[in-house]
Design a protein around this motif. Structure first.
Motif, PDB file in Angstrom:
ATOM      1  N   PHE A 275       0.858  -1.179   0.000  1.00  0.00           N
ATOM      2  CA  PHE A 275       0.000   0.000   0.000  1.00  0.00           C
ATOM      3  C   PHE A 275       0.894   1.227   0.000  1.00  0.00           C
ATOM      4  CE2 PHE A 275      -2.971  -3.134   1.359  1.00  0.00           C
ATOM      5  CZ  PHE A 275      -4.209  -2.675   0.922  1.00  0.00           C
ATOM      6  N   SER A 276       0.808   2.033  -1.062  1.00  0.00           N
ATOM      7  CA  SER A 276       1.603   3.245  -1.115  1.00  0.00           C
ATOM      8  C   SER A 276       0.849   4.411  -0.478  1.00  0.00           C
ATOM      9  CB  SER A 276       1.991   3.578  -2.557  1.00  0.00           C
ATOM     10  OG  SER A 276       0.841   3.624  -3.373  1.00  0.00           O
ATOM     11  N   ALA A 277      -0.451   4.226  -0.259  1.00  0.00           N
ATOM     12  CA  ALA A 277      -1.313   5.202   0.412  1.00  0.00           C
ATOM     13  C   ALA A 277      -2.595   4.458   0.796  1.00  0.00           C
ATOM     14  CB  ALA A 277      -1.615   6.365  -0.525  1.00  0.00           C
ATOM     15  N   PRO A 278      -3.431   5.030   1.673  1.00  0.00           N
ATOM     16  CA  PRO A 278      -4.672   4.329   2.055  1.00  0.00           C
ATOM     17  C   PRO A 278      -5.617   4.063   0.886  1.00  0.00           C
ATOM     18  CG  PRO A 278      -4.221   6.143   3.564  1.00  0.00           C
ATOM     19  CD  PRO A 278      -3.236   6.258   2.433  1.00  0.00           C
ATOM     20  N   ASP A 279      -5.466   4.846  -0.189  1.00  0.00           N
ATOM     21  CA  ASP A 279      -6.361   4.679  -1.327  1.00  0.00           C
ATOM     22  C   ASP A 279      -5.653   4.106  -2.555  1.00  0.00           C
ATOM     23  OD1 ASP A 279      -4.813   6.880  -1.926  1.00  0.00           O
ATOM     24  OD2 ASP A 279      -6.482   8.067  -2.714  1.00  0.00           O
ATOM     25  N   ARG A 280      -4.473   3.526  -2.344  1.00  0.00           N
ATOM     26  CA  ARG A 280      -3.726   2.984  -3.497  1.00  0.00           C
ATOM     27  C   ARG A 280      -2.917   1.758  -3.077  1.00  0.00           C
ATOM     28  NH1 ARG A 280      -1.293   5.736  -8.387  1.00  0.00           N
ATOM     29  NH2 ARG A 280       0.306   4.301  -9.078  1.00  0.00           N
ATOM     30  N   ALA A 281      -3.092   0.681  -3.837  1.00  0.00           N
ATOM     31  CA  ALA A 281      -2.315  -0.539  -3.607  1.00  0.00           C
ATOM     32  C   ALA A 281      -1.678  -0.960  -4.925  1.00  0.00           C
ATOM     33  CB  ALA A 281      -3.208  -1.660  -3.090  1.00  0.00           C
ATOM     34  N   VAL A 282      -0.475  -1.492  -4.836  1.00  0.00           N
ATOM     35  CA  VAL A 282       0.221  -2.026  -5.994  1.00  0.00           C
ATOM     36  C   VAL A 282       0.384  -3.527  -5.770  1.00  0.00           C
ATOM     37  CG1 VAL A 282       2.342  -1.997  -7.352  1.00  0.00           C
ATOM     38  CG2 VAL A 282       1.454   0.141  -6.374  1.00  0.00           C
ATOM     39  N   VAL A 283      -0.055  -4.311  -6.747  1.00  0.00           N
ATOM     40  CA  VAL A 283       0.052  -5.763  -6.686  1.00  0.00           C
ATOM     41  C   VAL A 283       0.928  -6.217  -7.842  1.00  0.00           C
ATOM     42  CG1 VAL A 283      -1.201  -7.951  -6.741  1.00  0.00           C
ATOM     43  CG2 VAL A 283      -2.252  -5.936  -5.680  1.00  0.00           C
ATOM     44  N   GLN A 284       2.023  -6.875  -7.527  1.00  0.00           N
ATOM     45  CA  GLN A 284       2.911  -7.422  -8.553  1.00  0.00           C
ATOM     46  C   GLN A 284       2.539  -8.885  -8.757  1.00  0.00           C
ATOM     47  OE1 GLN A 284       6.675  -6.587  -6.727  1.00  0.00           O
ATOM     48  NE2 GLN A 284       6.735  -4.518  -7.548  1.00  0.00           N
ATOM     49  N   VAL A 285       2.250  -9.221 -10.012  1.00  0.00           N
ATOM     50  CA  VAL A 285       1.841 -10.579 -10.365  1.00  0.00           C
ATOM     51  C   VAL A 285       2.905 -11.146 -11.299  1.00  0.00           C
ATOM     52  CG1 VAL A 285       0.046 -11.999 -11.410  1.00  0.00           C
ATOM     53  CG2 VAL A 285      -0.590  -9.905 -10.187  1.00  0.00           C
ATOM     54  N   GLY A 286       3.414 -12.328 -10.984  1.00  0.00           N
ATOM     55  CA  GLY A 286       4.435 -12.948 -11.818  1.00  0.00           C
ATOM     56  C   GLY A 286       4.144 -14.414 -12.060  1.00  0.00           C
ATOM     57  N   GLY A 287       4.800 -14.973 -13.055  1.00  0.00           N
ATOM     58  CA  GLY A 287       4.658 -16.398 -13.359  1.00  0.00           C
ATOM     59  C   GLY A 287       3.513 -16.654 -14.313  1.00  0.00           C
ATOM     60  N   ARG A 288       2.689 -17.647 -13.956  1.00  0.00           N
ATOM     61  CA  ARG A 288       1.559 -18.060 -14.791  1.00  0.00           C
ATOM     62  C   ARG A 288       0.254 -17.853 -14.045  1.00  0.00           C
ATOM     63  NH1 ARG A 288       2.461 -21.537 -19.122  1.00  0.00           N
ATOM     64  NH2 ARG A 288       0.412 -22.459 -18.809  1.00  0.00           N
ATOM     65  N   LEU A 289      -0.681 -17.207 -14.706  1.00  0.00           N
ATOM     66  CA  LEU A 289      -2.019 -17.017 -14.152  1.00  0.00           C
ATOM     67  C   LEU A 289      -2.970 -17.823 -15.020  1.00  0.00           C
ATOM     68  CD1 LEU A 289      -3.794 -15.663 -12.062  1.00  0.00           C
ATOM     69  CD2 LEU A 289      -3.885 -13.640 -13.535  1.00  0.00           C
ATOM     70  N   ASP A 290      -3.333 -19.004 -14.519  1.00  0.00           N
ATOM     71  CA  ASP A 290      -4.128 -19.940 -15.311  1.00  0.00           C
ATOM     72  C   ASP A 290      -5.122 -20.669 -14.411  1.00  0.00           C
ATOM     73  OD1 ASP A 290      -2.568 -21.854 -13.950  1.00  0.00           O
ATOM     74  OD2 ASP A 290      -1.251 -22.167 -15.666  1.00  0.00           O
ATOM     75  N   ALA A 291      -5.711 -21.737 -14.923  1.00  0.00           N
ATOM     76  CA  ALA A 291      -6.727 -22.479 -14.181  1.00  0.00           C
ATOM     77  C   ALA A 291      -6.195 -23.076 -12.883  1.00  0.00           C
ATOM     78  CB  ALA A 291      -7.310 -23.581 -15.058  1.00  0.00           C
ATOM     79  N   MET A 292      -4.889 -23.303 -12.812  1.00  0.00           N
ATOM     80  CA  MET A 292      -4.293 -23.883 -11.603  1.00  0.00           C
ATOM     81  C   MET A 292      -3.945 -22.822 -10.555  1.00  0.00           C
ATOM     82  SD  MET A 292      -4.378 -27.055 -12.342  1.00  0.00           S
ATOM     83  CE  MET A 292      -3.352 -27.785 -11.092  1.00  0.00           C
ATOM     84  N   THR A 293      -3.785 -21.556 -10.963  1.00  0.00           N
ATOM     85  CA  THR A 293      -3.277 -20.539 -10.036  1.00  0.00           C
ATOM     86  C   THR A 293      -4.210 -19.350  -9.800  1.00  0.00           C
ATOM     87  OG1 THR A 293      -2.125 -19.383 -11.825  1.00  0.00           O
ATOM     88  CG2 THR A 293      -0.879 -21.083 -10.632  1.00  0.00           C
ATOM     89  N   PHE A 294      -5.270 -19.204 -10.606  1.00  0.00           N
ATOM     90  CA  PHE A 294      -6.113 -18.017 -10.478  1.00  0.00           C
ATOM     91  C   PHE A 294      -6.714 -17.874  -9.086  1.00  0.00           C
ATOM     92  CE2 PHE A 294      -9.445 -21.042 -11.275  1.00  0.00           C
ATOM     93  CZ  PHE A 294     -10.566 -20.512 -10.643  1.00  0.00           C
ATOM     94  N   GLY A 295      -6.961 -19.000  -8.418  1.00  0.00           N
ATOM     95  CA  GLY A 295      -7.537 -18.960  -7.071  1.00  0.00           C
ATOM     96  C   GLY A 295      -6.637 -18.235  -6.081  1.00  0.00           C
ATOM     97  N   GLU A 296      -5.327 -18.345  -6.266  1.00  0.00           N
ATOM     98  CA  GLU A 296      -4.388 -17.643  -5.391  1.00  0.00           C
ATOM     99  C   GLU A 296      -4.560 -16.134  -5.523  1.00  0.00           C
ATOM    100  OE1 GLU A 296      -0.248 -19.041  -5.626  1.00  0.00           O
ATOM    101  OE2 GLU A 296      -1.048 -20.776  -6.704  1.00  0.00           O
TER     102      GLU A 296
END
Length: 130
Positions: free
Chosen positions: A9-30
Motif C-alpha cells: 500500500f503506497s497510500a490508504p487509497d492505493r495498492a500495488v500488486v505485482q503478479v508474476g509467473g503463470r495465471l491460469d486455471a491452476m493458479t487463479f484462485g491464489e
C-alpha cells in the motif's frame, strides 16, 4: 512455473500488486484469494495497480480474475490499472478487447488452447501467424 504475488500500500487509497509467473486455471484462485483480503483494505474510490511485468502467461481463468477485480473496484467507485504487460500478455488483452471471444470460441478449453498457442509463438519469436 507457479504464480507469485506481492502487494504493498503506497497510500490508504492505493495498492500495488505485482503478479508474476503463470495465471491460469491452476493458479487463479491464489490471486482471487489475495485480492479478497486486499481490496477491502482500500479506501472507497481508491486505485489498485496490477503490475504485470513478471507475468509470463495468462489464460481465460486469469482474465476472469482481472475482470472480478475491476468489477469490485468499480462497485466502490474505484479504479483498476494494469501496468507493464509482457508482449504475449498484452496480445491476450488486445484479442479480448478487439474480439467478443465468447462468440468466437466454442469452449473455454478451445479459447485457452488458442491463447496458449499465441503466447508461445510470441515468446518463441514467431508471431507471424497471429
Amino acid at each position: 512455473m507457479t504464480l507469485s504475488l506481492h502487494s504493498e500500500f503506497s497510500a490508504p487509497d492505493r495498492a500495488v500488486v505485482q503478479v508474476g509467473g503463470r495465471l491460469d486455471a491452476m493458479t487463479f484462485g491464489e490471486l482471487d484469494e489475495a485480492m479478497l483480503a486486499l481490496l477491502p483494505r482500500l479506501a472507497d474510490g481508491g486505485t489498485v495497480v496490477i503490475d504485470l511485468a513478471h507475468l509470463e502467461y495468462v489464460s481465460s481463468a486469469g482474465l476472469r480474475s482481472f475482470a472480478k477485480i475491476r468489477k469490485s473496484m468499480r462497485a466502490r467507485g474505484g479504479h483498476t490499472l494494469l501496468l507493464n504487460p509482457q508482449p504475449q500478455v498484452r496480445k491476450v488483452f488486445d484479442i479480448v478487447k478487439a474480439v467478443p471471444v465468447n462468440e468466437v470460441f466454442a469452449s473455454t478449453q478451445e479459447l485457452d488452447a488458442y491463447l496458449d498457442r499465441m503466447q508461445r509463438q510470441i515468446t518463441e519469436g514467431d508471431d507471424s501467424d497471429i
